[in-house]
Every structure is written in structure tokens, then in C-alpha cells.
Scaffold this active site. Structure first.
Site, PDB file in Angstrom:
ATOM      1  N   GLY A 196       0.756  -1.243   0.000  1.00 30.86           N
ATOM      2  CA  GLY A 196       0.000   0.000   0.000  1.00 30.86           C
ATOM      3  C   GLY A 196       0.787   1.293   0.000  1.00 30.86           C
ATOM      4  O   GLY A 196       0.308   2.309   0.516  1.00 30.86           O
ATOM      5  N   LEU A 207      -4.283  -6.995  -7.209  1.00 31.68           N
ATOM      6  CA  LEU A 207      -3.891  -8.100  -8.074  1.00 31.68           C
ATOM      7  C   LEU A 207      -5.059  -9.043  -8.378  1.00 31.68           C
ATOM      8  O   LEU A 207      -5.004 -10.245  -8.134  1.00 31.68           O
ATOM      9  CB  LEU A 207      -2.740  -8.886  -7.432  1.00 31.68           C
ATOM     10  N   ASN A 262      -5.867   2.699 -12.803  1.00 28.83           N
ATOM     11  CA  ASN A 262      -4.885   1.691 -12.394  1.00 28.83           C
ATOM     12  C   ASN A 262      -3.474   2.260 -12.550  1.00 28.83           C
ATOM     13  O   ASN A 262      -3.213   3.075 -13.429  1.00 28.83           O
ATOM     14  CB  ASN A 262      -5.025   0.445 -13.275  1.00 28.83           C
ATOM     15  N   HIS A 301       0.408   1.000 -13.231  1.00 29.46           N
ATOM     16  CA  HIS A 301       1.175  -0.167 -13.681  1.00 29.46           C
ATOM     17  C   HIS A 301       2.665   0.196 -13.702  1.00 29.46           C
ATOM     18  O   HIS A 301       3.043   1.246 -14.230  1.00 29.46           O
ATOM     19  CB  HIS A 301       0.711  -0.607 -15.075  1.00 29.46           C
TER      20      HIS A 301
END
Ligand code: GRF
Length: 209
Positions: free
Chosen positions: A14, A91, A108, A110
């Protein structure tokens, strides 16, 4: 000023969540993290939320098989009035049902420069391992909107970092994480402004009626 209600989905440590909560707290983002949900039990991300007095919970995938899981996620997010969903190291693949409910409102992060080193199987350390093995001289992070594909949605922001001769998976990960935090905060901040404008537009239409 209206603060956009943000729900964050996590699976791990986190650090991205922390960057978001801090940016909301110090006014860098005109939003507030109202709910954090993890699909993994006991992850540090939940503790981070707890420390900031933010509602958080572990949702056990075994208790909600198949699509029931995303339905339960949606129920929780809607109960809190969430307007924007952020996947911060989450995930698990979201179902089309979920994506439709929050179309253009799921972000999101990445850890590579999409379209490189992304898609099925490219998550966590695997991304950085593939980067090292390929011999490329730069990598980075990408923030994008989530659609039905894996890492295919419209790109909102990217930043690159160099890959150095003596890099290891750990050193690349650390360098990339720093830019992840930076561009995630910036992209979520921009998205909150967009949502706020959409809300204002919506209210105008209502008042015309
Ligand atoms: C980050 O590299 C993120 O891009 C990836 O998983 C990692 C999670 O890090 N999807 P954290 O849990 O935010 O610290």
C-alpha cells in the site's frame, strides 16, 4: 468545495495508497479516500488505512465466488458513495460488470511504460525482472483508465526512469515506485477535477428541468 469520494482496492503493502491518502489529507487532491478494500487478508495497506482512520476491510474471495465478489465490492463502494475507484496494486482482474458500473472512473497504476511489459502475467516483481532481462535502457510507470482488457485502457500519465548497469529487481522497483506515487497522485487529482466538473454539469441540467 466538494471532495470526490475515492475507493481504493489493494492487495499488498500500500505505498501507492499511502501517497493518495497523504495527498488527499494535505489538499493536493480535492478528494477523500472513504474506503479501502483488500482481496488479501492481513496486508499492510489495510493497516495504513486504519492508521489514517479510513474505513477498510478484507473481502474474502472464497466467500464470494465468481462474479459475486465484484457484486459485493460494488455494494460496499456504493454504500460509501464512492465516485472514483483506484486500483493501487490490486492483483485481481475486474469483471465487465464492475467496469461498466464505473466506466471511465477506474484508475490503475502499472509499473512499466505501457505498452511494454504489461498484460497477462506482468505484475509485481515479474515486470521488473522482464525489464532487466530484456536489456532496455529505460522503464517507468503508467497510470491508465481501466477497460475490459488487461492494461489496455486509455493512458492518463507516464513517466520514465533509467535502467542502470548494476540494477537489480529491487533497485528498479524502488526507482519506479517513486514515480508511481508521483504520477498516481497527479492523475487522480486531475480525475477528481474532471468528476467535479461532470457533477456541476449534471446539476445545471437538473436545474434547467
Ligand atoms: C506497484 O508496483 C504497483 O504498480 C503494482 O503493485 C505494486 C504495489 O505497490 N501494481 P504498493 O502496494 O502500492 O506499495
Amino acid at each position: 468545495m466538494h471532495k470526490v469520494k475515492i475507493g481504493v482496492l489493494v492487495s499488498g503493502g500500500g505505498t501507492n495508497l499511502q501517497a493518495l491518502m497523504d495527498a488527499c489529507e494535505n489538499g493536493e487532491i480535492s478528494g477523500e479516500v472513504v474506503l479501502v478494500i483488500s482481496n488479501r487478508e492481513g496486508v499492510y495497506a489495510l493497516e495504513r488505512a486504519e492508521k489514517m482512520n479510513i474505513r477498510n476491510k478484507y473481502l474474502d474471495p472464497k466467500k464470494f465466488p465468481g462474479e459475486a465478489y465484484d457484486k459485493e465490492l460494488l455494494r460496499n463502494l456504493k454504500e460509501e458513495g464512492v465516485e472514483l475507484v483506484v486500483l493501487a496494486g490490486y492483483l485481481r482482474v475486474l469483471s465487465p460488470l464492475f467496469i461498466e458500473e464505473f466506466r471511465n472512473r477506474i484508475i490503475n497504476i502499472h509499473p512499466s511504460l505501457i505498452p511494454d511489459f504489461c498484460g497477462k502475467g506482468f505484475y509485481g516483481e515479474r515486470v521488473h525482472k522482464a525489464v532487466l532481462e530484456s536489456g532496455v535502457k529505460k522503464t517507468g510507470a503508467t497510470v491508465h483508465l481501466v477497460d475490459e482488457g488487461t492494461d489496455t485502457g486509455p493512458i492518463l500519465m507516464q513517466e520514465s526512469v533509467p535502467v542502470l548497469m548494476d540494477d537489480t529487481v529491487e533497485t528498479i522497483q524502488k526507482r519506479v515506485l517513486e514515480v508511481e506515487h508521483k504520477i498516481l497522485v497527479k492523475a487522480v487529482g486531475d480525475c477528481c477535477i474532471r468528476i467535479d466538473n461532470e457533477n456541476i454539469g449534471g446539476n445545471d441540467e437538473t436545474s434547467v428541468d
